[in-house]
Design an enzyme around this catalytic site. Sequence first.
Site, short mmCIF file in Angstrom:
data_model
loop_
_atom_site.label_atom_id
_atom_site.label_comp_id
_atom_site.label_asym_id
_atom_site.label_seq_id
_atom_site.Cartn_x
_atom_site.Cartn_y
_atom_site.Cartn_z
N THR A 38 0.84 -1.19 0.00
CA THR A 38 0.00 0.00 0.00
C THR A 38 0.88 1.25 0.00
OG1 THR A 38 -1.72 -1.15 1.23
CG2 THR A 38 -1.75 1.25 1.34
N GLY A 39 0.39 2.31 -0.64
CA GLY A 39 1.09 3.58 -0.55
C GLY A 39 1.68 4.05 -1.86
N THR A 41 4.71 4.44 -2.99
CA THR A 41 5.82 3.73 -3.62
C THR A 41 5.39 2.33 -4.03
OG1 THR A 41 7.30 4.95 -2.14
CG2 THR A 41 8.26 3.17 -3.43
N ALA A 100 8.11 1.53 2.50
CA ALA A 100 8.38 1.71 3.92
C ALA A 100 8.48 3.20 4.21
CB ALA A 100 9.67 1.01 4.33
N LYS A 111 6.63 1.06 9.14
CA LYS A 111 5.61 1.09 8.11
C LYS A 111 4.28 1.46 8.75
CE LYS A 111 5.47 -2.52 5.47
NZ LYS A 111 5.16 -1.64 4.30
N GLU A 120 -0.50 -5.23 6.36
CA GLU A 120 0.86 -5.31 5.83
C GLU A 120 1.67 -6.35 6.59
OE1 GLU A 120 1.37 -0.75 4.10
OE2 GLU A 120 2.10 -1.23 6.11
#
Length: 241
Positions: A38-39, A41, A100, A111, A120
């Site tokens: 997730t996120g 990056t 991260a 994280k 995660e």
Amino acid sequence: MMNSIQQSEQKVLAAKTAVETLFAEGAIFSGMKIGLGTGSTAMPAVEAVAELVRTGKLTDIKAVVTSFQTSIVCERLGIPVYSLNSAAIGGELDLAIDGADEIDPECHLIKGGGAALLLEKLVEYNARRLVIVADSTKEVSHIGTGFALPVEIIGEARVSVMHALQQLGASCVLREGVKKCGPVITDNGNMILDCRWQEPIDPAKMEIEINGIVGVVENGLFTRIRPTVFIAHGDGSVEQR
């Protein structure tokens, strides 16, 4: 010499380099069970995996995702999503790839900046291999004093958990929503406390101690699995460690 590239470009570079390298090494392969993170990056990594699927280089993969965000993106990109409990997955994965918020020299991680730390950790601690993609701002000399450590808690335990975390030396704030009144509520229906220390912490020890507090669901320290890390830098290079 390559001009300095921005943080957003570093994220894409790290993600694409990681996926291309892992595919060339055979660590990403047809028929595999893969955890997708997730996120900002992780999303370029998901898109790079989807491109392998779209072009027919990668077939019959089974993804387990770490958030509603990733599930929706996979749906749009044509990546099939399964539960970790599914008979096709059997509770374990070949590989997980994610971003991260902080990475120390021992590759210990913080994280959960996106409040997805519980899923995660479920996904990544049940993967045979964890790969982290990051831009250069995520490298730190120590953990605990910079990016706030998220701790997912049961709402009814908010005050008692805050007192226990303070006994561990942390300063805690309840994470508030953006464009939402009140606290952030995770995909699992819990709240987030963001914690910082004045001095560096022992990440492995603190991960265990925090999870021993009644009312804590999970925390954002990742120390029990040593990841492979791809870090993109401003000069356009990607470091693997």
